[in-house]
Design an enzyme around this catalytic site. Structure first.
Site, PDB file in Angstrom:
ATOM      1  N   TYR A  53       0.866  -1.171  -0.050  1.00 34.55           N
ATOM      2  CA  TYR A  53      -0.137   0.064  -0.043  1.00 34.55           C
ATOM      3  C   TYR A  53       0.895   1.331   0.012  1.00 34.55           C
ATOM      4  CZ  TYR A  53      -3.731  -3.252   1.442  1.00 34.55           C
ATOM      5  OH  TYR A  53      -4.756  -4.031   1.599  1.00 34.55           O
ATOM      6  N   GLY A 241     -16.806   0.700  -3.260  1.00 34.51           N
ATOM      7  CA  GLY A 241     -17.517   1.858  -3.066  1.00 34.51           C
ATOM      8  C   GLY A 241     -18.847   1.774  -3.970  1.00 34.51           C
ATOM      9  N   LYS A 246     -22.726   5.597  -5.209  1.00 33.95           N
ATOM     10  CA  LYS A 246     -22.642   6.874  -5.689  1.00 33.95           C
ATOM     11  C   LYS A 246     -22.126   6.684  -7.267  1.00 33.95           C
ATOM     12  CE  LYS A 246     -17.763   6.025  -3.954  1.00 33.95           C
ATOM     13  NZ  LYS A 246     -16.562   6.795  -3.117  1.00 33.95           N
TER      14      LYS A 246
END
Length: 347
Positions: A53, A241, A246
């Site tokens: 990451y 998500g 969205k």
């Protein structure tokens, strides 16, 4: 906040885990610090990271930055003892990570030491194999998965080598427990069998994707989780998500993963739209936030050790952690079951 024990260890973690993969790309260090402060205040004692990451996008320039930020927060706050910390060793595929080498004894030992230095700690609570050398069906690989070319003897030898290296790290006090990620039922069981035969560390958890649109863990993996006490750490519980709603209608909000990397790891396809819309509408019918519906559902699963959330804003983080206070009614659960029956694998 509810707390669960990881496998057969004595490690207790909140059933919501703070994911960190946006720190260093979509989030600054100051924002990462604010997220850790808030999460700990709300009872989240479990942080998950990886040497790989941040993501979105992955790059040689930002590789390891997330671990460094967590280490800086530990140094600043002195709260290492308050956190159960999980990280992962990266496998083959990226030249800038140990020359692209697969995971073996040498890479594990080197990666553990490097992570400890970056994280500014003497020990890692849960150390995970990020993905198997032999390949797997995760990361949208289910559609062309074919294990028939695998060499069983080689795989068994590699697993044994990894477990022996991890045992060295446990004996040295560098790690407390071990876990897998992006694994299969056979793979996990092989780790368990070899560990039992050779008195090597026992796998406590598996970190695989799990969400309303991708529920492969409900089948063989759920049986293994139950009988062998290998809990699931669910990543992408909002399907990158999607389940917030969205992205419905082709919208890609500025700064979102969809706007940055296009298809959100292969999830943002026309196939997911009807299912996602149905779950969002179900949430609205019952006065629930769609994200909290998705997260609260994950928390109901009997095999769940912890649900790994990820947020790029404090508002998102507050919504996600707030799912700990949501109890889904029988009517909502029936609605989820009906949608799942209609759209069993939307991504």
């Amino acid at each position: 906040m509810k707390y669960n024990t990881l496998g057969r260890t004595d490690i207790s973690v909140s059933d919501i885990c703070l994911g960190t993969m946006t720190w260093g790309s979509q989030n600054t260090e100051a924002e990462a610090f604010a997220q850790m402060d808030y999460a700990l205040e709300k009872g989240v004692n479990f942080f998950d990271t990886a040497e790989l990451y941040p993501t979105t996008p992955l790059s040689a320039e930002t590789y390891t930055d997330t671990e460094k930020m967590i280490g800086n927060w530990f140094e600043k706050t002195g709260k290492r003892k308050d956190v159960v910390l999980a990280t992962k060793v990266a496998g083959a595929g990226r030249p800038y990570i140990r020359g692209g080498a697969p995971i073996n004894a040498d890479t594990i030992r080197a990666a553990v030491d490097a992570s400890l230095q970056r994280l500014k700690t003497d020990y890692i609570d849960l150390y995970q194999i990020h993905w198997p050398n032999r390949g797997h069906y995760h990361f949208r690989g289910a559609w062309n998965y074919d294990p028939s070319h695998q060499d069983r003897a080689l795989v068994v030898a590699e697993i044994t080598e990894k477990l022996e290296a991890l045992q060295d790290c446990v004996a040295a006090g560098k790690i407390r427990a071990i876990g897998l990620s992006n694994e299969t039922t056979w793979g996990i069981q092989k780790y368990l069998t070899i560990a039992e035969q050779k008195n090597l560390p026992r796998v406590a958890t598996v970190q695989n994707e799990y969400n309303l649109l991708y529920r492969t863990h409900d089948l063989d993996m759920a049986e293994l989780s139950h009988h062998e006490q290998v809990g699931l750490l669910a990543y992408s519980p909002l399907a990158g998500g999607l389940l917030s709603g969205k992205y419905l209608g082709g919208v890609k909000p500025e700064g979102s993963r969809g706007a940055i990397n296009g298809n959100i790891g292969g999830r943002l396809t026309p196939h997911q739209e009807p299912a996602t819309k149905a779950y969002v509408e179900l949430a609205k019918q019952h006065g629930l936030d769609p994200s909290q519906l998705a997260l609260a559902f994950c928390r109901t699963r009997p095999f769940m050790a912890s649900v790994i959330i990820g947020a790029t804003s404090m508002d998102q983080l507050k919504t996600d952690i707030g799912a700990a206070d949501i109890t889904l009614s029988d009517e909502v659960m029936a609605g989820i079951a009906a949608i799942h029956r209609q759209y069993p694998m939307a991504i």
